[in-house]
Design an enzyme around this catalytic site. Structure first.
Site, PDB file in Angstrom:
ATOM      1  N   GLU A 321       0.835  -1.206   0.000  1.00  0.00           N
ATOM      2  CA  GLU A 321       0.000   0.000   0.000  1.00  0.00           C
ATOM      3  C   GLU A 321       0.869   1.255   0.000  1.00  0.00           C
ATOM      4  OE1 GLU A 321      -2.907   0.933   3.293  1.00  0.00           O
ATOM      5  OE2 GLU A 321      -4.343   0.487   1.723  1.00  0.00           O
ATOM      6  N   HIS A 350       7.959 -26.884   1.751  1.00  0.00           N
ATOM      7  CA  HIS A 350       7.200 -28.036   1.263  1.00  0.00           C
ATOM      8  C   HIS A 350       6.042 -27.611   0.373  1.00  0.00           C
ATOM      9  CE1 HIS A 350       9.208 -31.049   3.888  1.00  0.00           C
ATOM     10  NE2 HIS A 350       9.540 -29.943   4.512  1.00  0.00           N
ATOM     11  N   LYS A 457     -14.342   1.249  -3.525  1.00  0.00           N
ATOM     12  CA  LYS A 457     -15.370   1.579  -2.533  1.00  0.00           C
ATOM     13  C   LYS A 457     -16.553   2.286  -3.192  1.00  0.00           C
ATOM     14  CE  LYS A 457     -11.994   2.244   1.185  1.00  0.00           C
ATOM     15  NZ  LYS A 457     -11.444   3.206   2.153  1.00  0.00           N
TER      16      LYS A 457
END
Lengths: 528, 528
Positions: A321, A350, A457
């Protein structure tokens, strides 16, 4: 293993015995002239950082100071902020002491046993990281839980985990602006759960927010237990050492003075203008080298310590950000950033060391080593082979993997901490905050704004508004079933595709009825 | 929002009402000739997949069949494997029933209440994902815990979380080969904890491993409660629907028949040779388009559902270990792979959508939507605004973010599930297993081996051996303090740097004493 001479290693090994901390850049292959070319840029970065710490408007776009370093060095803060910081920290310690003693108690008496933090992004990632890093079921004063999303199913499960302890649950609602929808929703869902249990939410709640915000006003009007301030010069992603992080940490029982002290010590080390003596400067230069100063490679974060499992999620926000920007400070389009991912070693070996060693060479690794493998060391620990402990394997896998990658030209940085406690959590946070700030100067971007987060938004708000229109139309025509296309025509929108997605969502949640047809031609009517 | 015509959307929208599942590729910008050019490659991939399912040696390097699809369609398995699969599944159900009823009971009586799974990589990522996706503290028959690393501090904390319930804890040790060091260490640490509590480990333990492995032999000799088989034709990363995943899932109380059935249904849909009717084919082609068939872009996985929070970690192994290869099947050096990261939406929006929208354009997104936002829907759910639920916001943020990214040319795929239950978990796993397999054919690599993981393990073993020599030398010269360089000379190794790292590790854990000096010149002696 790959041979590196001790002399070469030493040249790229920053060691600070006092901090119990080192940074090893010996597995990066710097060009011969690299450090000479970086030096003027780094000196400029130091100057900009000094101005920032002095109270300059370092976040120019938002016309704000950038003051997270003052949180652990109030004496450096301009105006009267030092006093305010000290008062807030004292307020936190007083409140927490009363909660632990039981003088601040749940509505039905007894003591608070559970902590529910409601927040998202910068108001949750730090608290979640620290709760996991320092938490211990044997010692925690309150058991932490989180609402960090607007998923109602997720919130129901968190409430189920709290179970019968709801009456003994202290809720902290954290939102700097007080207007974040996910957090508002979480607060209302929690409020509802308390109400259904016959409890008053306000008698179990505290707020961390800017004075005067919508959340602050709710806390005042409902007479919550306490309110703690946020300030406009602390960004969400650098707020862990403000009330946002200190309050839940102290409630869980952690030594927040030690966190602040650790951060202050790292700040002192990373404030130096001598590149080779400043670990954040060294790291920022390493990032510049590894990513070409353009985010050309991802940063894979591999702490070999379970307690640091959530650190990369914290770093995703802090780094991505801060650095992921369209334009530099001169307005040039640059599309900057560094992608960050990783969980922990040796577990992740793994999962994807196969690709790291053999596959796409699109990354560098940040190994994080913690020397002390368990509290008190391993002198008397179980031996899994003669003279060998589980911690020896953890150490072996870190250096073995580092070597296996370096054999194939995959570069890495190794950060070593002597142990992992509250002070070292503070040091880690301070180290990366400073590195991000210096690196932003190196690439000439503003690390302290986030102009790209608004569009999503706004689009979400448009979708909520569209949903209202869809529901209204269907209610007004309760006898009729419509396709998405028909609805879009009726309510005069071009958004027929989005109407289709809304219809599916509403039907699956029992708020519309399916009335035949396939795919986008499916018809829906209101529930009768 | 960005306008896409319903016709265009429909063209790239795969919808399967029977499966309750859809894949939307409308936010990828395919070149005009893309599908025509892909078709011959896809047809070849279908043929290779059919041969694999028929029992061909699809993992040529390791001379093995690849049989994970048979786990949910035993009737397709060659030789006598179908019968073995059915028997094993019956054995699991019988064992679990007896555990739940208490006929298989802890040493001190009562019922098992806790489940500790010890495994790593393919033996843990699936079980952890499923435990989190389907677990619910209100309903779980056993509470799951994991040892998934060799960090002794992490294991201590897990044991602390089990606490007084250790006598009622059932341990499952999962290791296909039976030789994985982290798992062996975890088993020994758990064994030790039971021993210290005066309990017999074997009376609380079950094994999942290949018959005859080192682990299998321990389980036999210590008379563990049960042993469940693994087969060489099931790879670790595709073992979730073998005993590896089914046993813990059933113990926690999940409907493993539904998981298998869901996977079988998805398998049927992804077995079709018609590209446009095969969702895995569509997805594999989408990956090819988005990454240029070379891993040129990362895959960001964003499920808008808390229950799917661990899915990207599961996918990291499935995708990166399968696709991250140095050479193609013809031996050409290709450095393939796709990097995978992500946690959940809308949470991650607040961490790094800033970079995704504005920053480095080095990714595509896989959105995962779950239509049903909470069990039973949201018709009577709390309204956070008039007529608006928390789930409406979750939906709005997904489509709003997708649109905000597409506005800036950032591509995405959207996968939609009607709900999230055991059957849909099976469908998701099967979808991605098949997509990985088809994509591997498209880029001509072997998805079923992992030649790059051995180097790190060998290097780790070398480090453990080096540590032994260091400790021995220091003990033989108990009066003397040495530097790393001096020790390396004495034991005749070039690894003086690694000796230095070992000295720091051993000292921090109370196994050596520091005796002065700085950095690489520091001296250490044995503890007296």
């Amino acid at each position: 293993m790959t041979q590196i001479s001790l002399e070469h290693f030493q040249k790229y090994f920053y060691d600070n015995a006092e901090l119990g901390f080192s940074v090893d850049l010996s597995r990066l292959s710097f060009p011969a002239n690299f450090w000479g070319e970086m030096e003027p840029r780094l000196q400029k970065a130091f100057e900009e950082m000094a101005a920032l710490e002095g109270g300059a408007i370092a976040n120019a776009d938002e016309n704000r100071m950038v003051g997270h370093y003052w949180l652990r060095a109030p004496e450096l803060a301009p105006d009267n902020w030092g006093k305010t910081i000290r008062q807030t920290n004292k307020q936190i310690l007083n409140f927490v002491q009363q909660v632990h003693e039981g003088t601040i108690a749940p509505e039905r008496g007894g003591k608070f046993t559970q902590l529910l933090l409601i927040g998202i992004g910068g108001s949750a990632l730090g608290p979640e990281f620290v709760a996991h890093a320092l938490g211990d079921p044997r010692q925690d004063k309150l058991t932490p839980h989180f609402f960090d999303n607007t998923d109602p199913g997720g919130m129901e499960r968190t409430l189920a985990a709290i179970g019968d302890e709801l009456p003994n649950t202290l809720v902290i609602v954290v939102s700097k602006s007080g207007g974040t929808k996910e957090t508002r929703n979480g607060m209302l869902e929690a409020h509802n759960a308390f109400h259904e249990a016959g409890l008053h939410f306000g008698r179990h709640a505290a707020a961390v927010t800017e004075v005067g915000s919508a959340l602050d006003q709710v806390a005042v009007s409902e007479r919550w237990l306490a309110r703690f301030p946020m300030w406009d010069w602390v960004g969400g992603r650098t707020s862990e050492l403000s009330a946002v992080g200190l309050l839940p940490a102290a409630l869980q029982g952690f030594d927040i003075q030690a966190m602040l002290q650790g951060a202050a010590e790292m700040d002192a080390a990373t404030r130096l203008h001598q590149t080779q003596q400043n670990p954040a400067a060294l790291l920022s230069a390493a990032w510049f080298h590894a990513t070409g100063g353009k985010g050309a490679k991802d940063m894979v974060v591999l702490p070999y310590k379970d307690q640091l499992e959530l650190f990369s999620r914290y770093l995703q926000q802090l780094i991505m950000e801060s650095l992921g920007k369209e334009k530099d400070r001169d307005g040039n389009v640059v599309h900057q950033g560094i992608s960050v991912y990783g969980n922990k070693g040796s577990t992740d070996q793994h999962a994807y060391v196969q690709q790291l060693r053999d596959g796409v060479a699109n990354f560098f690794v940040t190994f994080i080593e913690v020397l002390q493998k368990r509290p008190g060391g391993e002198a008397d620990a179980l031996q899994v082979e003669p003279d060998v402990t589980s911690g020896d394997f953890l150490n072996g896998f870190l250096y073995g993997t580092r070597d296996a990658l370096f054999q194939k030209g995959r570069e890495s940085v190794t950060i070593t901490l002597r142990q992992l406690d509250a002070a070292f959590v503070g040091k880690l946070i301070a180290l990366f905050e400073r590195t991000v700030g210096l690196y932003a100067s190196l690439i000439n971007i503003n690390a302290y704004h986030q102009p790209g987060v608004e569009a999503g938004k706004r689009a979400a708000a448009d979708i909520i508004a569209l949903q209202e229109k869809v529901l209204l139309l269907l209610r007004q025509n309760a006898e009729t079933a419509f396709t998405a296309r028909e609805i879009a025509a009726k309510i005069e929108t071009q958004e027929s595709e989005m109407v289709f997605h809304l219809l599916r969502h509403l039907e699956a949640n029992g708020r519309l009825q399916y009335a035949g047809g396939d795919g986008v031609e499916a018809r829906y009517r209101t529930v009768t």
